[in-house]
Enzyme design. Structure first.
Site, short mmCIF file in Angstrom:
data_model
loop_
_atom_site.label_atom_id
_atom_site.label_comp_id
_atom_site.label_asym_id
_atom_site.label_seq_id
_atom_site.Cartn_x
_atom_site.Cartn_y
_atom_site.Cartn_z
N LYS A 125 0.86 -1.19 0.00
CA LYS A 125 0.00 0.00 0.00
C LYS A 125 0.89 1.23 0.00
O LYS A 125 2.03 1.17 0.46
CB LYS A 125 -0.86 0.02 1.27
CG LYS A 125 -2.10 0.90 1.15
CD LYS A 125 -3.23 0.16 0.50
CE LYS A 125 -4.41 1.05 0.21
NZ LYS A 125 -5.58 0.26 -0.18
N ASP A 165 -7.10 4.39 -4.40
CA ASP A 165 -7.74 4.27 -3.09
C ASP A 165 -8.34 5.66 -2.85
O ASP A 165 -8.58 6.40 -3.81
CB ASP A 165 -6.72 3.86 -2.01
CG ASP A 165 -7.39 3.39 -0.71
OD1 ASP A 165 -7.79 2.23 -0.64
OD2 ASP A 165 -7.53 4.20 0.23
P1 NDP Z 1 -12.92 7.99 -2.79
O1 NDP Z 1 -11.85 8.98 -2.61
O2 NDP Z 1 -13.49 7.75 -4.13
O3 NDP Z 1 -14.14 8.34 -1.82
C1 NDP Z 1 -13.96 8.43 -0.45
C2 NDP Z 1 -15.28 8.82 0.18
O4 NDP Z 1 -15.18 8.70 1.58
C3 NDP Z 1 -15.65 10.27 -0.09
O5 NDP Z 1 -17.04 10.39 -0.07
C4 NDP Z 1 -15.00 10.96 1.09
O6 NDP Z 1 -15.55 12.22 1.41
C5 NDP Z 1 -15.28 9.98 2.19
N1 NDP Z 1 -14.24 10.11 3.22
C6 NDP Z 1 -12.90 10.00 3.05
N2 NDP Z 1 -12.25 10.22 4.18
C7 NDP Z 1 -13.20 10.49 5.10
C8 NDP Z 1 -13.15 10.80 6.45
N3 NDP Z 1 -11.96 10.88 7.11
N4 NDP Z 1 -14.32 10.99 7.10
C9 NDP Z 1 -15.51 10.91 6.42
N5 NDP Z 1 -15.61 10.63 5.12
C10 NDP Z 1 -14.48 10.42 4.47
O7 NDP Z 1 -12.36 6.63 -2.15
P2 NDP Z 1 -12.88 5.14 -2.37
O8 NDP Z 1 -14.34 5.11 -2.57
O9 NDP Z 1 -11.99 4.52 -3.39
O10 NDP Z 1 -12.50 4.47 -0.98
C11 NDP Z 1 -13.41 4.40 0.11
C12 NDP Z 1 -12.99 3.29 1.06
O11 NDP Z 1 -12.96 2.05 0.37
C13 NDP Z 1 -11.58 3.45 1.66
O12 NDP Z 1 -11.58 2.89 2.95
C14 NDP Z 1 -10.72 2.57 0.74
O13 NDP Z 1 -9.55 2.14 1.40
C15 NDP Z 1 -11.68 1.44 0.50
N6 NDP Z 1 -11.42 0.62 -0.69
C16 NDP Z 1 -11.30 1.17 -1.93
C17 NDP Z 1 -11.10 0.35 -3.03
C18 NDP Z 1 -11.06 0.90 -4.41
O14 NDP Z 1 -10.98 0.10 -5.34
N7 NDP Z 1 -11.13 2.20 -4.63
C19 NDP Z 1 -10.93 -1.10 -2.89
C20 NDP Z 1 -11.15 -1.58 -1.54
C21 NDP Z 1 -11.36 -0.74 -0.50
P3 NDP Z 1 -14.74 13.56 1.08
O15 NDP Z 1 -14.87 13.74 -0.39
O16 NDP Z 1 -15.39 14.62 1.88
O17 NDP Z 1 -13.30 13.33 1.50
O1 2IT Z 2 -7.99 -1.44 -0.66
C1 2IT Z 2 -7.93 -1.93 -1.80
O2 2IT Z 2 -8.07 -3.14 -2.00
C2 2IT Z 2 -7.71 -1.02 -2.93
N1 2IT Z 2 -7.63 0.19 -2.72
C3 2IT Z 2 -7.57 -1.57 -4.32
C4 2IT Z 2 -6.18 -2.07 -4.56
C5 2IT Z 2 -5.88 -2.49 -5.97
O3 2IT Z 2 -4.71 -2.81 -6.20
O4 2IT Z 2 -6.76 -2.53 -6.83
#
Ligand code: NDP
Ligand code: 2IT
Length: 444
Positions: A125, A165
């Site tokens: 990561k 992420d």
């Molecule tokens: P994005 O940046 O697309 O979206 C994040 C969302 O979460 C936004 O709505 C953001 O609001 C909100 N957010 C972020 N930080 C905070 C905080 N500290 N408090 C409240 N709201 C918050 O990220 P993702 O959708 O990609 O990721 C979301 C979660 O999913 C994370 O935990 C990530 O690790 C996990 N994840 C992502 C994957 C992926 O493929 N993208 C895969 C597996 C897990 P704001 O815009 O106000 O910051």
């Molecule tokens: O938390 C996760 O699994 C991710 N942000 C996606 C990682 C990836 O390599 O697609």
């Protein structure tokens, strides 16, 4: 004192000031107890001591110039945690809260998640404390180029393959890919989540959210419940939240909330996803803008209140520790039957205990959000064979992977005497494959 407990104490002492990392390690090590009781060979080979220590940690300066001509300096990270079963694989997070402890918790979780996907990828990561919010495209590009100017020497399609992420989506991946290619003069699949015109995979954008709902659907069916006709509370409004909502609606549920770090919206009629996509994906705006075009919906500032909205299923899809004990109590009080973790470690340890006591079905992040990285592995495969599969083909593979992850973790929970405890099932099943690979490869 048990082996797992001893190693946990070492981790806490050796990694001071990293509470999120301690939390992630504690959860895994505690649930490994039934396995470690029968597999004494792991202790002899020092598997736990080795698995909690990243193979390599890289921290670097990221200097760039903002639109006012001022020099800005951020800190970049890549933690290459474990390569026993494949090249390091895991996302990059750009968020002001990023520090080494966050990257280590995410990298540690990633080892077991990636193992569960059944694809050959190790755990890693990275990220930066850079805040893309309010920055122009030019600033984001210059930051990404500077970040990659250091990172490129540590990664490669057979070494370490980053992805997105929080704060890293198609735009950032594009800028980083461009800079990597320019420096190395090689066109190769060094990042996943790429645009569809230059090596990206169909369904990668949707994969984490879709996969989450596929897995939750399996869990519900296995317990004689159904997604159809259910009311779903989703937190976040980013990549994971949006496509979890899309798939939940496709399978007959009604999604009534979404949020960002400022507050949440409640639309009793069901959230209009086209509006959310326009606000978030096109305009990079705030979720509060939703009520401008949907006056019957309500906006509430602050994040915690979202768990007070009555629902059958809750899908935390924003960030770590967003669902606390108070939230868990509210969900139970309002009759919530299932929680599926879209975000990484979104539920606090106390909240998990409360949900367990309340008999709420619980799909842990390592399994539930593994669809994103699984589809990244499919993107790597397509890049290697220089072919692109159709949407239907990738979606079908994603679904098969999520169904088999559910079966694997629920069977494993049963096998180790914790029937229904999918946290234990996911941790044990994910761990065994990596630990056995480490055993086979000697003390490295
Ligand atoms: P994005 O940046 O697309 O979206 C994040 C969302 O979460 C936004 O709505 C953001 O609001 C909100 N957010 C972020 N930080 C905070 C905080 N500290 N408090 C409240 N709201 C918050 O990220 P993702 O959708 O990609 O990721 C979301 C979660 O999913 C994370 O935990 C990530 O690790 C996990 N994840 C992502 C994957 C992926 O493929 N993208 C895969 C597996 C897990 P704001 O815009 O106000 O910051
Ligand atoms: O938390 C996760 O699994 C991710 N942000 C996606 C990682 C990836 O390599 O697609």
């Amino acid at each position: 004192m048990s082996y797992a407990y001893e190693v946990l104490q070492q981790v806490i002492a050796r990694n001071p000031g990293e509470p999120e990392y301690h939390q992630a390690v504690k959860e895994v090590l505690e649930s490994l107890e039934p396995l470690l009781n029968v597999r004494r060979d792991y202790q002899k080979a020092g598997i736990l001591e080795r698995i909690v220590e990243p193979e390599r940690q890289i921290i670097f300066r990221v200097p760039w110039v903002d639109d006012q001509g001022r020099v800005q300096v951020n800190r970049g990270f890549r933690v290459e945690f474990n390569s026993a079963i494949g090249p390091y694989k895991g996302g990059l997070r750009f968020h002001p809260s990023v520090y080494l402890g966050i990257i280590k918790f995410l990298g540690f979780e990633q080892i077991f998640k990636n193992s569960l996907t059944g694809t050959p990828i190790g755990g890693g990561k990275g990220g930066s404390d850079f805040d893309p919010k309010g920055r122009s495209d030019g600033e984001v590009m210059r930051f990404c180029q500077s970040f990659m100017t250091e990172l490129y020497r540590h990664i490669g399609p057979n070494t370490d393959v980053p992805a997105g992420d929080i704060g890293v989506g198609a735009r950032e991946i594009g800028y980083m890919f461009g800079q990597y290619k320019r420096i190395k003069n090689v066109f190769e699949g060094v990042l996943t989540g790429k645009g569809l015109t230059y090596g990206g995979s169909l369904v990668r954008k949707e994969a984490t959210g879709y996969g989450l709902v596929y897995l939750v659907n399996e869990m519900l069916t296995d317990n004689n419940r159904s997604l159809e006709g259910s009311t779903v509370v989703i937190s976040g409004s980013g990549n994971v939240a949006i496509y979890a909502a899309e798939k939940a609606v496709q399978l007959g549920a009604k999604v009534v909330t979404m949020s960002d770090s400022n507050g949440y919206i409640y639309d009793a009629d069901g959230i209009n996803l086209d509006t959310v996509k326009l606000i978030k994906e096109v305009n990079r705006g705030r979720i509060s803008e939703y009520i401008n075009s949907h006056p019957k919906a309500e906006y509430f500032p602050g994040c915690n209140g979202i768990w007070s909205i009555p629902c059958d299923i809750a899908l935390p899809c924003a960030t770590q520790n967003e669902l606390d004990s108070e939230g868990a109590r509210l969900l139970i009080k309002n009759g919530c039957m299932a929680v599926g973790e879209g975000a990484n470690m979104p539920t606090t340890s106390e909240a998990i205990e409360i949900l367990k006591t309340g008999n709420v079905l619980f799909a842990p992040a390592k399994a539930a959000n593994a669809g994103g990285v699984a589809t990244s592995a499919l993107e790597m495969s397509q890049n290697s064979i220089r072919l692109s599969w159709s949407f239907e083909e990738v979606d079908m593979k994603l679904k098969e992977i999520m169904v088999s992850i559910y079966k694997n973790i629920s069977d494993t929970a049963k096998e180790y005497g914790c029937d229904g405890d999918l946290i234990a099932g996911a941790n044990i099943a994910g761990f065994i494959k990596v630990a056995d690979a480490m055993l086979a490869q000697g003390i490295v």
